[in-house]
Design a protein around this motif. Structure first.
Motif, PDB file in Angstrom:
ATOM      1  N   UNK A  81       4.390  -6.727  30.367  1.00 21.11           N
ATOM      2  CA  UNK A  81       4.917  -7.053  31.689  1.00 21.11           C
ATOM      3  C   UNK A  81       5.016  -5.794  32.545  1.00 21.11           C
ATOM      4  N   UNK A  82       4.470  -5.878  33.767  1.00 18.48           N
ATOM      5  CA  UNK A  82       4.512  -4.750  34.694  1.00 18.48           C
ATOM      6  C   UNK A  82       4.837  -5.309  36.078  1.00 18.48           C
ATOM      7  N   UNK A  83       6.114  -5.633  36.329  1.00 23.54           N
ATOM      8  CA  UNK A  83       6.495  -6.295  37.583  1.00 23.54           C
ATOM      9  C   UNK A  83       6.045  -5.559  38.841  1.00 23.54           C
ATOM     10  N   UNK A  84       6.100  -4.229  38.828  1.00 21.76           N
ATOM     11  CA  UNK A  84       5.723  -3.483  40.022  1.00 21.76           C
ATOM     12  C   UNK A  84       4.237  -3.644  40.319  1.00 21.76           C
ATOM     13  N   UNK A  85       3.409  -3.522  39.297  1.00 20.79           N
ATOM     14  CA  UNK A  85       1.974  -3.686  39.514  1.00 20.79           C
ATOM     15  C   UNK A  85       1.652  -5.134  39.894  1.00 20.79           C
ATOM     16  N   UNK A  86       2.308  -6.077  39.248  1.00 19.70           N
ATOM     17  CA  UNK A  86       2.070  -7.480  39.574  1.00 19.70           C
ATOM     18  C   UNK A  86       2.417  -7.759  41.034  1.00 19.70           C
ATOM     19  N   UNK A  87       3.528  -7.185  41.516  1.00 20.76           N
ATOM     20  CA  UNK A  87       3.926  -7.370  42.909  1.00 20.76           C
ATOM     21  C   UNK A  87       2.892  -6.765  43.853  1.00 20.76           C
ATOM     22  N   UNK A  88       2.343  -5.614  43.484  1.00 19.94           N
ATOM     23  CA  UNK A  88       1.319  -4.985  44.325  1.00 19.94           C
ATOM     24  C   UNK A  88       0.064  -5.858  44.393  1.00 19.94           C
ATOM     25  N   UNK A  89      -0.318  -6.425  43.256  1.00 17.38           N
ATOM     26  CA  UNK A  89      -1.491  -7.293  43.224  1.00 17.38           C
ATOM     27  C   UNK A  89      -1.273  -8.501  44.135  1.00 17.38           C
ATOM     28  N   UNK A  90      -0.108  -9.119  44.029  1.00 17.57           N
ATOM     29  CA  UNK A  90       0.164 -10.313  44.831  1.00 17.57           C
ATOM     30  C   UNK A  90       0.257  -9.977  46.315  1.00 17.57           C
ATOM     31  N   UNK A 109      -0.149 -17.880  44.626  1.00 16.54           N
ATOM     32  CA  UNK A 109       0.210 -18.751  43.500  1.00 16.54           C
ATOM     33  C   UNK A 109      -0.919 -18.818  42.484  1.00 16.54           C
ATOM     34  N   UNK A 110      -2.160 -18.879  42.960  1.00 16.68           N
ATOM     35  CA  UNK A 110      -3.314 -18.890  42.058  1.00 16.68           C
ATOM     36  C   UNK A 110      -3.346 -17.602  41.236  1.00 16.68           C
ATOM     37  N   UNK A 111      -3.158 -16.478  41.904  1.00 19.91           N
ATOM     38  CA  UNK A 111      -3.230 -15.200  41.195  1.00 19.91           C
ATOM     39  C   UNK A 111      -2.009 -14.976  40.305  1.00 19.91           C
ATOM     40  N   UNK A 146     -11.912   1.637  33.116  1.00 16.06           N
ATOM     41  CA  UNK A 146     -12.808   0.572  32.676  1.00 16.06           C
ATOM     42  C   UNK A 146     -12.279  -0.828  32.971  1.00 16.06           C
ATOM     43  N   UNK A 147     -11.047  -1.077  32.571  1.00 19.47           N
ATOM     44  CA  UNK A 147     -10.545  -2.455  32.612  1.00 19.47           C
ATOM     45  C   UNK A 147     -10.094  -2.862  34.010  1.00 19.47           C
ATOM     46  N   UNK A 148      -9.262  -2.068  34.639  1.00 20.17           N
ATOM     47  CA  UNK A 148      -8.737  -2.464  35.946  1.00 20.17           C
ATOM     48  C   UNK A 148      -9.811  -2.554  37.027  1.00 20.17           C
ATOM     49  N   UNK A 149     -10.813  -1.665  37.044  1.00 20.54           N
ATOM     50  CA  UNK A 149     -11.897  -1.865  38.016  1.00 20.54           C
ATOM     51  C   UNK A 149     -12.622  -3.195  37.824  1.00 20.54           C
ATOM     52  N   UNK A 150     -12.791  -3.612  36.564  1.00 18.84           N
ATOM     53  CA  UNK A 150     -13.432  -4.903  36.300  1.00 18.84           C
ATOM     54  C   UNK A 150     -12.554  -6.046  36.798  1.00 18.84           C
ATOM     55  N   UNK A 151     -11.246  -5.936  36.584  1.00 18.33           N
ATOM     56  CA  UNK A 151     -10.322  -6.951  37.095  1.00 18.33           C
ATOM     57  C   UNK A 151     -10.343  -6.986  38.620  1.00 18.33           C
ATOM     58  N   UNK A 152     -10.432  -5.811  39.234  1.00 24.84           N
ATOM     59  CA  UNK A 152     -10.481  -5.748  40.701  1.00 24.84           C
ATOM     60  C   UNK A 152     -11.733  -6.431  41.240  1.00 24.84           C
ATOM     61  N   UNK A 154     -13.332  -8.904  39.850  1.00 24.89           N
ATOM     62  CA  UNK A 154     -13.134 -10.345  39.721  1.00 24.89           C
ATOM     63  C   UNK A 154     -12.170 -10.846  40.787  1.00 24.89           C
ATOM     64  N   UNK A 155     -11.171 -10.051  41.130  1.00 27.11           N
ATOM     65  CA  UNK A 155     -10.259 -10.436  42.202  1.00 27.11           C
ATOM     66  C   UNK A 155     -11.015 -10.665  43.498  1.00 27.11           C
ATOM     67  N   UNK A 156     -11.899  -9.748  43.848  1.00 25.65           N
ATOM     68  CA  UNK A 156     -12.697  -9.887  45.068  1.00 25.65           C
ATOM     69  C   UNK A 156     -13.573 -11.132  45.003  1.00 25.65           C
ATOM     70  N   UNK A 157     -14.202 -11.350  43.850  1.00 28.14           N
ATOM     71  CA  UNK A 157     -15.070 -12.515  43.696  1.00 28.14           C
ATOM     72  C   UNK A 157     -14.272 -13.813  43.728  1.00 28.14           C
ATOM     73  N   UNK A 158     -13.084 -13.807  43.139  1.00 25.06           N
ATOM     74  CA  UNK A 158     -12.265 -15.014  43.104  1.00 25.06           C
ATOM     75  C   UNK A 158     -11.751 -15.353  44.505  1.00 25.06           C
ATOM     76  N   UNK A 159     -11.371 -14.355  45.270  1.00 22.37           N
ATOM     77  CA  UNK A 159     -10.969 -14.603  46.651  1.00 22.37           C
ATOM     78  C   UNK A 159     -12.100 -15.258  47.441  1.00 22.37           C
ATOM     79  N   UNK A 160     -13.311 -14.751  47.254  1.00 24.91           N
ATOM     80  CA  UNK A 160     -14.466 -15.332  47.941  1.00 24.91           C
ATOM     81  C   UNK A 160     -14.709 -16.764  47.469  1.00 24.91           C
ATOM     82  N   UNK A 161     -14.559 -17.006  46.168  1.00 24.42           N
ATOM     83  CA  UNK A 161     -14.767 -18.352  45.625  1.00 24.42           C
ATOM     84  C   UNK A 161     -13.706 -19.321  46.140  1.00 24.42           C
ATOM     85  N   UNK A 162     -12.463 -18.857  46.256  1.00 21.37           N
ATOM     86  CA  UNK A 162     -11.408 -19.710  46.793  1.00 21.37           C
ATOM     87  C   UNK A 162     -11.675 -20.049  48.257  1.00 21.37           C
TER      88      UNK A 162
END
Length: 210
Positions: A81-90, A109-111, A146-152, A154-162
């Protein structure tokens, strides 16, 4: 979560469980390296659930990255759990959603569901590795490089898909179509029980129909 969304999530999870159980019986277990590549052809996605397969494919890909997140954190002081990072993402996806003409709170809500689904996988893997030390990862992925850039990505792609599926997600038929798309994504990636459960957790906020 509204009662209807909860019932829908449980129905989706039941459908997914049945589908992947059948897939496992016919195809056998697969490692991450053996999983088939994601479906990228629009025509193929359209045959299953027009407009929604691209969303479920990205959700499945994001869940599979949770394995690397877990491997990067396991045995370290970095918490699941990383509430601060999660809040930044949202906050970030809210701002980007507004720029795409989407409802910022609905997208958040989706994210939020994706974050919780990711943590579900991490906790499940931690429990598995604690119980079976021989299955613990032998390499530690670089979370920052490695990991967070890949997640980022997907975030961009998911926003476009939504954004691309906004109309489809507002239709009353969204829930069954989403279930169909999710079943195919689960089968394509041969998700195991843990990732299947997480996929069910990732779905409830995708459909925007009341």
């Amino acid at each position: 979560m509204r009662p209807r969304r909860l019932r829908s999530a449980l129905t989706l999870l039941s459908t997914l469980t049945t589908a992947v159980t059948l897939a496992a019986a016919t195809a056998g277990p697969a490692t991450a390296a053996e999983r088939p590549a994601p479906v990228r052809h629009a025509a193929a996605a359209h045959e299953v659930a027009p407009g929604l397969s691209p969303v479920t494919e990205l959700l499945a890909q994001r869940l599979l990255l949770a394995d690397k997140v877990a491997a990067a954190k396991y045995g370290t002081d970095t918490p699941i759990d990383d509430p601060e990072r999660e809040a930044r993402i949202l906050d970030d996806v809210r701002a980007r959603a507004a720029g795409l003409g989407l409802d910022p709170d609905a997208v958040a809500a989706v994210f939020r569901d994706q974050i919780e689904a990711n943590k579900l996988v991490q906790r499940g893997l931690y429990a598995r590795w604690d119980a079976h030390p021989a299955e613990r990862p032998t390499e530690r992925p670089d979370l920052a490089k490695e990991v967070r850039p890949a997640l980022d990505r997907i975030t961009t792609q998911l926003l476009a898909a939504l954004a691309a599926t906004e109309r489809a997600r507002a239709l009353p038929s969204c829930d069954p179509r989403l279930a169909t798309a999710a079943v195919r994504s689960a089968y394509t990636h041969r998700l195991d029980a843990l990732h299947l459960k997480a996929l069910g957790r990732a779905l409830p906020s995708v459909c925007a129909a009341p």
